[in-house]
Scaffold this active site. Sequence first.
Site, PDB file in Angstrom:
ATOM      1  N   LYS A 183       0.867  -1.189   0.000  1.00 61.93           N
ATOM      2  CA  LYS A 183       0.000   0.000   0.000  1.00 61.93           C
ATOM      3  C   LYS A 183       0.898   1.231   0.000  1.00 61.93           C
ATOM      4  O   LYS A 183       1.272   1.759   1.044  1.00 61.93           O
ATOM      5  CB  LYS A 183      -0.892  -0.006   1.250  1.00 61.93           C
ATOM      6  CG  LYS A 183      -2.219  -0.737   1.032  1.00 61.93           C
ATOM      7  CD  LYS A 183      -3.047  -0.774   2.300  1.00 61.93           C
ATOM      8  CE  LYS A 183      -3.811   0.495   2.565  1.00 61.93           C
ATOM      9  NZ  LYS A 183      -4.983   0.688   1.689  1.00 61.93           N
TER      10      LYS A 183
HETATM   11  N1  PMP Z   1      -7.727  -2.739  -2.610  1.00 65.66           N
HETATM   12  C1  PMP Z   1      -7.183  -1.539  -2.371  1.00 65.66           C
HETATM   13  C2  PMP Z   1      -6.522  -0.818  -3.486  1.00 65.66           C
HETATM   14  C3  PMP Z   1      -7.256  -0.966  -1.099  1.00 65.66           C
HETATM   15  O1  PMP Z   1      -6.732   0.235  -0.848  1.00 65.66           O
HETATM   16  C4  PMP Z   1      -7.923  -1.661  -0.072  1.00 65.66           C
HETATM   17  C5  PMP Z   1      -8.029  -1.055   1.303  1.00 65.66           C
HETATM   18  N2  PMP Z   1      -6.895  -1.339   2.068  1.00 65.66           N
HETATM   19  C6  PMP Z   1      -8.462  -2.922  -0.362  1.00 65.66           C
HETATM   20  C7  PMP Z   1      -8.350  -3.428  -1.642  1.00 65.66           C
HETATM   21  C8  PMP Z   1      -9.116  -3.741   0.715  1.00 65.66           C
HETATM   22  O2  PMP Z   1      -8.118  -4.203   1.601  1.00 65.66           O
HETATM   23  P1  PMP Z   1      -8.390  -4.442   3.136  1.00 65.66           P
HETATM   24  O3  PMP Z   1      -9.543  -5.365   3.240  1.00 65.66           O
HETATM   25  O4  PMP Z   1      -7.131  -5.054   3.622  1.00 65.66           O
HETATM   26  O5  PMP Z   1      -8.681  -3.129   3.747  1.00 65.66           O
END
Ligand code: PMP
Length: 301
Positions: A154
């Site tokens: 991220k």
């Molecule tokens: N895809 C992206 C691009 C994201 O930013 C997120 C949020 N973190 C998710 C998917 C979902 O991930 P998570 O369930 O770990 O929050």
Amino acid sequence: MVLKTTKFIWMDGKFVKWKDAKVHVLTHALHYGTAVFEGIHSYKTGKGTAIFRLDEHIDRLFHSANALSMHLRFTKNQLKNSIKKLIKKNKIGDGYIRPLAYYGYGDVGVFPRNVHVNTAIITVPWEHYYSKDLRVMTSKYERHSEKSTVFGAKISGNYANSVLAMHEARKKGYDEALMLDNEGYVAEGPAENIFLVKNGDLITPDSRSSLHGITRNSIMAISKDMGIDAYEKKVSLNEVKNADELFYCGTATEIAPVVSIDNKKIGNGKAGRITLMIRDKFYSIVRGKESKYKKWLAYAN
Ligand code: PMP
């Protein structure tokens, strides 16, 4: 949702007043997107504030930092303890936690030479991100592939791509965007994963252009326990449009039914039965009501 401020923000080991949590304009991350972050959800439970899958989020933060060769000055445990302390100091129940590590002040060039790495944690009270079902459009912007970024990281700079897709969707009157990968398969939303229900099975894209999110992982586990077959595969846009049910999921979004794509109704155009069953189960887990999943909750007190 209107931002609710809190008393303190944690910055490099100190609890700083909200209004004093500032950075220099030469901060490297402001210029080049060289920050990494997490979004974590906390929930009010009968036993105090519980943080959902804290270990997995902090592991991912370190994976992201590593992708940018960023050396954090704090250990995983130090950050986890600081998050818990901040939750208590700010009296957060249902909340959103944003750990952030960034290349800070030091030089103006792209290569972060002699640039400090700073770390911060923000917590804000937070309820549901979406309180309505979503109308989604397919974006003209392609999601990053492994040829342009690091899988599973991220990295803030990558989110300019998400912001472009969100602006495109909102300008056209939709709630959200759906992004495809470089092969034309379905990847994800700008900050969410997608699931489809077809003939009773739960399917999510197996794409190297999506973050394999922690909510996505939780939903796969929960569904299997509920007797629903859940699996990953390459998914075409056509399959999404012809799904029986669709939903977006993520830490902030939780589980949000998608009722149309490019104005094509999904199912009967209402939130699906299986979607709502999974959402109920998810809410029950995060509120600490399911002993089988208590390992997913870290209590702040
Ligand atoms: N895809 C992206 C691009 C994201 O930013 C997120 C949020 N973190 C998710 C998917 C979902 O991930 P998570 O369930 O770990 O929050």
